[in-house]
Design an enzyme around this catalytic site. Sequence first.
Site, mmCIF file in Angstrom:
data_model
loop_
_atom_site.group_PDB
_atom_site.id
_atom_site.type_symbol
_atom_site.label_atom_id
_atom_site.label_comp_id
_atom_site.label_asym_id
_atom_site.label_seq_id
_atom_site.Cartn_x
_atom_site.Cartn_y
_atom_site.Cartn_z
ATOM 1 C CB THR A 190 26.506 -10.243 10.936
ATOM 2 O OG1 THR A 190 26.256 -9.441 9.774
ATOM 3 C CG2 THR A 190 25.659 -11.498 10.891
ATOM 4 C CE LYS A 191 26.665 -4.509 7.630
ATOM 5 N NZ LYS A 191 25.856 -5.605 7.105
ATOM 6 C CB THR A 192 31.284 -3.451 13.986
ATOM 7 O OG1 THR A 192 32.101 -4.023 12.960
ATOM 8 C CG2 THR A 192 32.134 -3.126 15.188
#
EC number: 2.6.1.90
Length: 373
Positions: A190-192
């Site tokens: 889900t991280k950038t």
Amino acid sequence: MKVNFYTSQREYNEKKAEFDKAIFDVIEKGSFILGPNVTKFEEEIKNYTGAKHAIGVASGTDALVIASHILGFTDGKEVITSPFTFLASTSCIAKHNAKPVFVDIDEETFEINTSKLEEKITSNTAGIIPIHLFSQMNNMDKIMEIASKNDLRVLEDAAEAFGMRWKGNGDSYKHSGTIGDFGIFSFFPTKTLGAYGDGGMIVTNNDDLAQKTKMFRVHGASKKYHYDYIGYNSRLDSIQAAVLSVKLKYIDEAIKKRETIANWYMDKLSDCEYVRFPKIKGDQKPVYYVFNILAEKRDELADFLKENEIGYSIYYPIPLHLQKCFSYLGHKKGDFPVSEKISSEILALPIYPEITEEEVDFVCETIKKFYRK
């Protein structure tokens, strides 16, 4: 309309050919652990962040545990950090039998309140772990000033902060993780900058720390079967590195899109008196990894979003000082009132580069509909 909190499928479908080629190239070549793809990605991270060294590990959590060990956050030493964060930011201290010492957060930014740091320093304090949460970095000028004055080590938890840059009183912007002794990134999906599985990175500008980290990630070995330390088995795998190299090519575009989406939310919810937004403080370049609001009747609103098939998350429902696993520290309700207050109001809305304005409209209208009931 159903709005997912996060989905990887849209990005994959947009760049399917690139992702498929990257993955199958690794499989065809048969180099799966610390191979050329990992080395290439580490170089790309160095180039993007400006860090002198980048060392790929298996996860952001492992990165914190390894860096804490190397910095001497062990055996009864005290390490100052925030109670308003993910478990790993503090469990990395406890894992080595050091003592987490909490400082409450700033109510407007949710970052550690730097004005309260010095009052927690003792002769037993070894370091500080500032956590760059949600959309912005801590006041790194103040933190580094305090650390220098008190001979403390600084481990930047930049797990959520890829792409964020701090200028403060400096001459140029510095990427998150590159200001302290160590910085770490998480590549959780889900991280950038997210992988298709777990992955992490440790960055540093210190040659000795980098060399030690490279040994620690392979059981403490200076060369195969020659062990200088009792280390870890924590290596970024080649498939994840290949996927991340594809994504890194588009990271600036993704960050810009996240800013656009955040502005949509702020504009469309600006007339809703029951919702407040965090403030960005200091001369820095934020990245909207998460879009949080502070909402009245938060739990009821969350239930209403769920009923309307809108994904959300709560970062974080219980501050760490009130978690069962840290009960041995002896904290009680009321010890860190700002963290406790924010944890009862905070709500994260869907944000990822591929979300549409129509979906954001639906989320905002549903929130307003809830408060009109």
